[in-house]
Design an enzyme around this catalytic site. Sequence first.
Site, PDB file in Angstrom:
ATOM      1  N   PHE A 143     -13.514   7.470  -1.894  1.00 18.34           N
ATOM      2  CA  PHE A 143     -12.915   7.597  -0.847  1.00 18.34           C
ATOM      3  C   PHE A 143     -12.260   8.765  -2.142  1.00 18.34           C
ATOM      4  CE2 PHE A 143     -11.580   7.383   3.570  1.00 18.34           C
ATOM      5  CZ  PHE A 143     -13.034   7.534   3.917  1.00 18.34           C
ATOM      6  N   SER A 161       4.134   6.574  11.238  1.00 17.94           N
ATOM      7  CA  SER A 161       3.167   7.700  11.466  1.00 17.94           C
ATOM      8  C   SER A 161       1.611   7.105  11.714  1.00 17.94           C
ATOM      9  CB  SER A 161       3.021   9.279  12.020  1.00 17.94           C
ATOM     10  OG  SER A 161       3.297   9.264   9.961  1.00 17.94           O
ATOM     11  N   GLU A 191      -2.752   7.361  11.937  1.00 19.09           N
ATOM     12  CA  GLU A 191      -4.629   8.329  11.641  1.00 19.09           C
ATOM     13  C   GLU A 191      -4.569   7.789  11.994  1.00 19.09           C
ATOM     14  OE1 GLU A 191      -4.074  11.481   8.069  1.00 19.09           O
ATOM     15  OE2 GLU A 191      -6.125  11.441   7.639  1.00 19.09           O
ATOM     16  N   HIS A 228      -5.539  16.819  14.764  1.00 18.87           N
ATOM     17  CA  HIS A 228      -5.569  18.061  13.164  1.00 18.87           C
ATOM     18  C   HIS A 228      -6.288  19.089  14.075  1.00 18.87           C
ATOM     19  CE1 HIS A 228      -5.087  14.383  10.145  1.00 18.87           C
ATOM     20  NE2 HIS A 228      -3.790  13.862  10.848  1.00 18.87           N
ATOM     21  N   HIS A 237      -4.377  19.342  -5.466  1.00 10.48           N
ATOM     22  CA  HIS A 237      -5.115  19.593  -5.090  1.00 10.48           C
ATOM     23  C   HIS A 237      -6.715  19.342  -6.125  1.00 10.48           C
ATOM     24  CE1 HIS A 237      -8.118  21.321  -2.166  1.00 10.48           C
ATOM     25  NE2 HIS A 237      -8.082  20.460  -1.638  1.00 10.48           N
ATOM     26  N   ARG A 297      -6.441  23.821   6.251  1.00 10.63           N
ATOM     27  CA  ARG A 297      -7.668  24.702   6.085  1.00 10.63           C
ATOM     28  C   ARG A 297      -9.363  23.275   5.936  1.00 10.63           C
ATOM     29  NH1 ARG A 297      -9.932  26.143  -0.111  1.00 10.63           N
ATOM     30  NH2 ARG A 297     -11.028  23.601   0.029  1.00 10.63           N
ATOM     31  N   GLY A 298      -8.907  22.535   5.545  1.00 11.71           N
ATOM     32  CA  GLY A 298      -9.892  21.779   5.687  1.00 11.71           C
ATOM     33  C   GLY A 298     -11.575  22.118   4.677  1.00 11.71           C
ATOM     34  N   ASP A 299     -11.973  21.353   4.632  1.00 14.06           N
ATOM     35  CA  ASP A 299     -13.511  21.511   3.884  1.00 14.06           C
ATOM     36  C   ASP A 299     -15.047  22.351   4.009  1.00 14.06           C
ATOM     37  OD1 ASP A 299     -12.129  20.565   1.434  1.00 14.06           O
ATOM     38  OD2 ASP A 299     -11.583  18.663   2.119  1.00 14.06           O
ATOM     39  N   THR A 341      -8.154  12.766  13.060  1.00  9.27           N
ATOM     40  CA  THR A 341      -8.805  13.922  12.353  1.00  9.27           C
ATOM     41  C   THR A 341      -9.363  14.858  13.187  1.00  9.27           C
ATOM     42  OG1 THR A 341     -10.070  12.347  11.628  1.00  9.27           O
ATOM     43  CG2 THR A 341      -8.292  12.555  10.260  1.00  9.27           C
ATOM     44  N   TYR A 342     -10.119  16.000  12.301  1.00 16.70           N
ATOM     45  CA  TYR A 342     -10.266  16.987  12.694  1.00 16.70           C
ATOM     46  C   TYR A 342     -12.072  17.362  12.440  1.00 16.70           C
ATOM     47  CZ  TYR A 342     -11.609  21.639  15.192  1.00 16.70           C
ATOM     48  OH  TYR A 342     -11.537  22.779  15.301  1.00 16.70           O
ATOM     49  N   HIS A 376       3.231   7.435   6.363  1.00 16.96           N
ATOM     50  CA  HIS A 376       1.938   7.687   7.416  1.00 16.96           C
ATOM     51  C   HIS A 376       0.674   6.867   7.562  1.00 16.96           C
ATOM     52  CE1 HIS A 376      -0.807  10.311   9.911  1.00 16.96           C
ATOM     53  NE2 HIS A 376      -1.570  10.625   9.045  1.00 16.96           N
TER      54      HIS A 376
HETATM   55  P1  FAD Z   1      -4.471  24.962   1.168  1.00 10.72           P
HETATM   56  O1  FAD Z   1      -3.365  24.372   1.446  1.00 10.72           O
HETATM   57  O2  FAD Z   1      -5.549  26.054   1.786  1.00 10.72           O
HETATM   58  O3  FAD Z   1      -5.215  25.012  -0.043  1.00 10.72           O
HETATM   59  C1  FAD Z   1      -6.659  24.515  -0.481  1.00 10.72           C
HETATM   60  C2  FAD Z   1      -6.885  24.729  -1.738  1.00 10.72           C
HETATM   61  O4  FAD Z   1      -6.372  26.134  -2.168  1.00 10.72           O
HETATM   62  C3  FAD Z   1      -5.969  24.271  -2.668  1.00 10.72           C
HETATM   63  O5  FAD Z   1      -5.995  23.695  -4.000  1.00 10.72           O
HETATM   64  C4  FAD Z   1      -4.165  25.050  -3.277  1.00 10.72           C
HETATM   65  O6  FAD Z   1      -4.180  25.499  -4.114  1.00 10.72           O
HETATM   66  C5  FAD Z   1      -5.264  27.010  -3.060  1.00 10.72           C
HETATM   67  N1  FAD Z   1      -4.791  27.621  -2.535  1.00 10.72           N
HETATM   68  C6  FAD Z   1      -4.305  27.748  -1.338  1.00 10.72           C
HETATM   69  N2  FAD Z   1      -3.527  29.038  -1.342  1.00 10.72           N
HETATM   70  C7  FAD Z   1      -3.502  29.716  -2.256  1.00 10.72           C
HETATM   71  C8  FAD Z   1      -3.585  31.199  -2.460  1.00 10.72           C
HETATM   72  N3  FAD Z   1      -2.783  31.662  -1.978  1.00 10.72           N
HETATM   73  N4  FAD Z   1      -4.910  31.121  -3.743  1.00 10.72           N
HETATM   74  C9  FAD Z   1      -4.711  30.397  -4.346  1.00 10.72           C
HETATM   75  N5  FAD Z   1      -5.225  29.280  -4.408  1.00 10.72           N
HETATM   76  C10 FAD Z   1      -4.713  28.573  -3.334  1.00 10.72           C
HETATM   77  N6  FAD Z   1      -9.982  17.570   6.370  1.00 10.72           N
HETATM   78  C11 FAD Z   1     -10.601  17.462   7.202  1.00 10.72           C
HETATM   79  O7  FAD Z   1     -11.268  18.583   7.203  1.00 10.72           O
HETATM   80  N7  FAD Z   1     -10.244  17.499   8.331  1.00 10.72           N
HETATM   81  C12 FAD Z   1      -9.043  16.708   8.865  1.00 10.72           C
HETATM   82  O8  FAD Z   1      -8.147  16.347   9.845  1.00 10.72           O
HETATM   83  C13 FAD Z   1      -8.381  16.464   7.618  1.00 10.72           C
HETATM   84  N8  FAD Z   1      -6.658  15.825   7.328  1.00 10.72           N
HETATM   85  C14 FAD Z   1      -6.376  16.030   6.830  1.00 10.72           C
HETATM   86  C15 FAD Z   1      -4.705  14.868   6.448  1.00 10.72           C
HETATM   87  C16 FAD Z   1      -4.171  15.113   5.195  1.00 10.72           C
HETATM   88  C17 FAD Z   1      -2.723  14.492   5.751  1.00 10.72           C
HETATM   89  C18 FAD Z   1      -4.302  15.551   4.190  1.00 10.72           C
HETATM   90  C19 FAD Z   1      -3.780  15.462   2.688  1.00 10.72           C
HETATM   91  C20 FAD Z   1      -5.946  16.097   3.923  1.00 10.72           C
HETATM   92  C21 FAD Z   1      -6.492  16.773   5.289  1.00 10.72           C
HETATM   93  N9  FAD Z   1      -7.775  16.681   4.827  1.00 10.72           N
HETATM   94  C22 FAD Z   1      -8.030  17.051   6.331  1.00 10.72           C
HETATM   95  C23 FAD Z   1      -8.556  17.735   3.859  1.00 10.72           C
HETATM   96  C24 FAD Z   1      -7.800  18.952   3.851  1.00 10.72           C
HETATM   97  O9  FAD Z   1      -8.365  19.453   4.563  1.00 10.72           O
HETATM   98  C25 FAD Z   1      -8.770  19.495   1.809  1.00 10.72           C
HETATM   99  O10 FAD Z   1      -7.607  18.768   1.821  1.00 10.72           O
HETATM  100  C26 FAD Z   1      -8.650  20.562   1.795  1.00 10.72           C
HETATM  101  O11 FAD Z   1      -9.485  20.796   0.643  1.00 10.72           O
HETATM  102  C27 FAD Z   1      -7.304  21.378   2.116  1.00 10.72           C
HETATM  103  O12 FAD Z   1      -6.581  21.860   2.656  1.00 10.72           O
HETATM  104  P2  FAD Z   1      -5.313  22.433   2.852  1.00 10.72           P
HETATM  105  O13 FAD Z   1      -4.831  22.322   3.981  1.00 10.72           O
HETATM  106  O14 FAD Z   1      -4.165  21.052   1.598  1.00 10.72           O
HETATM  107  O15 FAD Z   1      -5.477  23.852   2.340  1.00 10.72           O
END
Ligand code: FAD
Length: 279
Positions: A208, A8, A10, A69, A141, A99-101, A41-42, A258
């Site tokens: 990066f 896949s 991206e 995304h 993370h 979740r995003g940042d 991506t988003y 990917h």
């Molecule tokens: P989560 O799974 O919610 O985790 C975020 C943090 O919170 C982690 O440190 C986790 O340990 C912690 N956490 C989760 N649940 C809990 C809980 N219940 N209690 C305490 N801590 C918790 N970003 C973008 O903005 N746009 C994109 O298109 C994008 N594409 C991506 C594609 C891939 C394949 C990857 C791996 C990352 C991508 N990202 C993107 C980056 C991503 O948004 C960031 O890494 C973000 O900080 C975390 O997203 P997540 O979905 O993994 O979050």
Amino acid sequence: MNDPIALSFEFFPPKTPEGVDKLAVVRQQLYALQPQFCSVTYGAGGSTQDGTLQTVQAILAEGHQGAPHFSCIGASRASVREQLVRFAALGIRRLVALRGDLPSGYGAFGEFKYASELVEFIRAETGEQFHIEVGCYPEVHPQARSPQADLQAYAAKVKAGASSAITQYFFNSDAYFRFVEEADKLGAAIPVVPGIMPITSSTQLLRFSDACGAEVPRWIRQRLQAYGDDTASIRAFGLEVVVDLCEQMRCGGAPGLHFYTMNQSAATLAICRGLGWAA
Ligand code: FAD
């Protein structure tokens, strides 16, 4: 020729009309590798929403599976519901739920704090309509309280209904295999597809990696720095390193690869050629 595994690609949404045209050419070149899907991506907070959807629509119109995304930071339940209806109407069947940042200057988290809550909401709203990909981090993370807490957070996304996962990129294959093993032990046994970052530029890769918490091993860092501005040597070395990593992934049973293409085809094609998967 080696048996290929699911691939896949991206992309990110281009910002200019020239970028849109260039990406259309890149996609055609990469379609030769018969990807399972292409994701787009988003920008967290919805900053690239239109560009993401337009790019996904172009992929669908070209007869390929397009996966937006979708990040929930700053989103409300109503806005996510609205987007899901839009995705379904466009024929989208796969999402990368994140979740995003928080972008700088963006104050509020919105109604979802973690990606697991987004996955749970998507399943509750749409049942099995979408294949939901989530992100995962074999090298942990950067904001995780601990490696174990991060694994638990990943397991929560699986429990909430994630179908498969894509990793942050890494260059240390042990981290991937260990992550998969530990997730399995927690009962979170969905396919985990390694995210592969081609190495084409030293400065870009190091910048990066520092930003997203991916580790560039010392021996790779040192070699890249020693090449200075010698782009040809950086690319040749990068190709060797990444082909070797992909080969380790394939032999170790990874369910797919990917590629973070950075909207370029040459490096990804060269890696697949190195693996015996492209002419
Ligand atoms: P989560 O799974 O919610 O985790 C975020 C943090 O919170 C982690 O440190 C986790 O340990 C912690 N956490 C989760 N649940 C809990 C809980 N219940 N209690 C305490 N801590 C918790 N970003 C973008 O903005 N746009 C994109 O298109 C994008 N594409 C991506 C594609 C891939 C394949 C990857 C791996 C990352 C991508 N990202 C993107 C980056 C991503 O948004 C960031 O890494 C973000 O900080 C975390 O997203 P997540 O979905 O993994 O979050």
